[in-house]
Motif scaffolding. Structure first.
Motif, short mmCIF file in Angstrom:
data_model
loop_
_atom_site.label_atom_id
_atom_site.label_comp_id
_atom_site.label_asym_id
_atom_site.label_seq_id
_atom_site.Cartn_x
_atom_site.Cartn_y
_atom_site.Cartn_z
N ASN A 192 104.01 47.23 11.25
CA ASN A 192 103.09 47.25 10.13
C ASN A 192 103.22 46.02 9.24
O ASN A 192 102.22 45.54 8.72
CB ASN A 192 103.29 48.53 9.30
CG ASN A 192 102.84 49.74 10.08
OD1 ASN A 192 101.77 49.73 10.67
ND2 ASN A 192 103.64 50.77 10.09
N VAL A 193 104.42 45.54 9.06
CA VAL A 193 104.60 44.32 8.28
C VAL A 193 103.92 43.16 9.00
O VAL A 193 103.28 42.33 8.39
CB VAL A 193 106.10 44.05 8.03
CG1 VAL A 193 106.31 42.67 7.47
CG2 VAL A 193 106.65 45.11 7.09
N HIS A 194 104.03 43.15 10.34
CA HIS A 194 103.37 42.09 11.09
C HIS A 194 101.86 42.15 10.90
O HIS A 194 101.21 41.12 10.75
CB HIS A 194 103.71 42.18 12.58
CG HIS A 194 103.09 41.09 13.38
ND1 HIS A 194 103.48 39.79 13.25
CD2 HIS A 194 102.08 41.11 14.29
CE1 HIS A 194 102.74 39.04 14.06
NE2 HIS A 194 101.89 39.82 14.70
N LEU A 195 101.29 43.36 10.87
CA LEU A 195 99.86 43.51 10.65
C LEU A 195 99.46 42.98 9.28
O LEU A 195 98.40 42.40 9.11
CB LEU A 195 99.44 44.98 10.78
CG LEU A 195 99.55 45.57 12.18
CD1 LEU A 195 99.25 47.07 12.15
CD2 LEU A 195 98.60 44.86 13.13
N PHE A 196 100.29 43.20 8.28
CA PHE A 196 99.97 42.75 6.93
C PHE A 196 100.11 41.24 6.78
O PHE A 196 99.42 40.60 6.02
CB PHE A 196 100.85 43.46 5.90
CG PHE A 196 100.67 42.95 4.50
CD1 PHE A 196 101.63 42.15 3.92
CD2 PHE A 196 99.54 43.23 3.78
CE1 PHE A 196 101.47 41.66 2.64
CE2 PHE A 196 99.36 42.75 2.50
CZ PHE A 196 100.33 41.97 1.94
N GLY A 197 101.01 40.67 7.50
CA GLY A 197 101.26 39.24 7.39
C GLY A 197 102.73 38.96 7.16
O GLY A 197 103.14 38.61 6.06
N ALA A 198 103.50 39.16 8.21
CA ALA A 198 104.95 39.01 8.10
C ALA A 198 105.36 37.64 7.61
O ALA A 198 106.30 37.51 6.83
CB ALA A 198 105.61 39.32 9.44
N TYR A 199 104.65 36.61 8.04
CA TYR A 199 105.03 35.26 7.62
C TYR A 199 104.83 35.06 6.13
O TYR A 199 105.65 34.44 5.46
CB TYR A 199 104.25 34.21 8.42
CG TYR A 199 104.62 34.21 9.87
CD1 TYR A 199 105.91 33.88 10.28
CD2 TYR A 199 103.69 34.56 10.85
CE1 TYR A 199 106.27 33.89 11.63
CE2 TYR A 199 104.04 34.57 12.19
CZ TYR A 199 105.33 34.24 12.57
OH TYR A 199 105.67 34.25 13.89
N LEU A 200 103.75 35.58 5.59
CA LEU A 200 103.49 35.46 4.16
C LEU A 200 104.54 36.21 3.34
O LEU A 200 105.06 35.69 2.35
CB LEU A 200 102.08 35.97 3.83
CG LEU A 200 101.62 35.83 2.39
CD1 LEU A 200 101.62 34.37 1.97
CD2 LEU A 200 100.23 36.43 2.24
N ILE A 201 104.86 37.41 3.78
CA ILE A 201 105.87 38.21 3.08
C ILE A 201 107.23 37.54 3.17
O ILE A 201 107.95 37.45 2.17
CB ILE A 201 105.93 39.64 3.65
CG1 ILE A 201 104.65 40.39 3.28
CG2 ILE A 201 107.16 40.39 3.14
CD1 ILE A 201 104.50 41.72 3.96
N VAL A 245 103.01 51.15 6.18
CA VAL A 245 104.01 52.01 6.82
C VAL A 245 103.58 53.47 6.72
O VAL A 245 103.68 54.22 7.69
CB VAL A 245 105.41 51.79 6.17
CG1 VAL A 245 106.40 52.84 6.64
CG2 VAL A 245 105.93 50.40 6.48
N ALA A 246 103.07 53.88 5.56
CA ALA A 246 102.63 55.26 5.37
C ALA A 246 101.45 55.62 6.26
O ALA A 246 101.39 56.71 6.83
CB ALA A 246 102.28 55.50 3.91
N SER A 247 100.52 54.71 6.42
CA SER A 247 99.34 55.00 7.24
C SER A 247 99.69 55.06 8.73
O SER A 247 98.99 55.70 9.50
CB SER A 247 98.24 53.98 6.99
OG SER A 247 98.61 52.71 7.50
N ALA A 248 100.75 54.41 9.13
CA ALA A 248 101.17 54.44 10.53
C ALA A 248 101.96 55.71 10.87
O ALA A 248 102.13 56.03 12.03
CB ALA A 248 102.02 53.21 10.85
#
Length: 144
Positions: free
Chosen positions: A7-16, A140-143
């Motif tokens: 899920n973090v990868h979907l959001f944009g792991a590099y940006l985070i 994470v919650a939606s997954a």
């Protein structure tokens, strides 16, 4: 914690991770400078620590906590399972520092312009971390 990683990868792991890297380096760097070279750090803010041992002691005490918080932020860069606690730590640290400075400005008056700039930076970084934390927790919650 593979769900977190996906899920973090979907959001944009590099940006985070870039946000955590910047916030962690900033916090740990400031803390280390306060701990080991307080005169050099505070002179830029118009504060003379000099030979005032009591003032140095009082300034260094929270710097230890800031150093540990900065290191926790940095752990989230390298360990996906720590992204949420790292973002939460960054959010609390930066927004608390910024809000405390604003309270001080309201109660005590305007400080040196560098401290006003520090407050704005802290609020900006804390707000960015809050948005990232909210997005990651929703993903994470939606997954689930």
């Amino acid at each position: 914690m593979s769900t977190d990683t996906k899920n973090v990868h979907l959001f944009g792991a590099y940006l985070i991770r870039a946000l955590l890297l910047a916030s962690g380096i900033l916090a740990a760097g400031i803390a280390a400078t306060i701990l080991f070279a307080p005169d050099a750090f505070y002179t830029g803010y118009g504060i003379d620590v000099g030979s005032n041992v009591n003032l140095a002691n009082e300034l260094k005490a929270p710097a230890g906590l800031l150093l540990i918080a900065g290191l926790l932020m940095l752990i989230g860069v390298f360990r996906a399972g720590f992204i949420v606690p790292s973002l939460a730590t960054a959010t609390v640290i930066y927004l608390t520092y910024g809000a405390s400075r604003l309270l001080s400005m309201t109660l005590d008056g305007a400080p040196d312009s560098a401290l006003v700039t520090a407050a704005m930076l802290e609020i900006a970084v804390g707000t960015a971390c809050l948005f990232a934390l909210t997005a990651v927790r929703r993903a994470v919650a939606s997954a689930s």
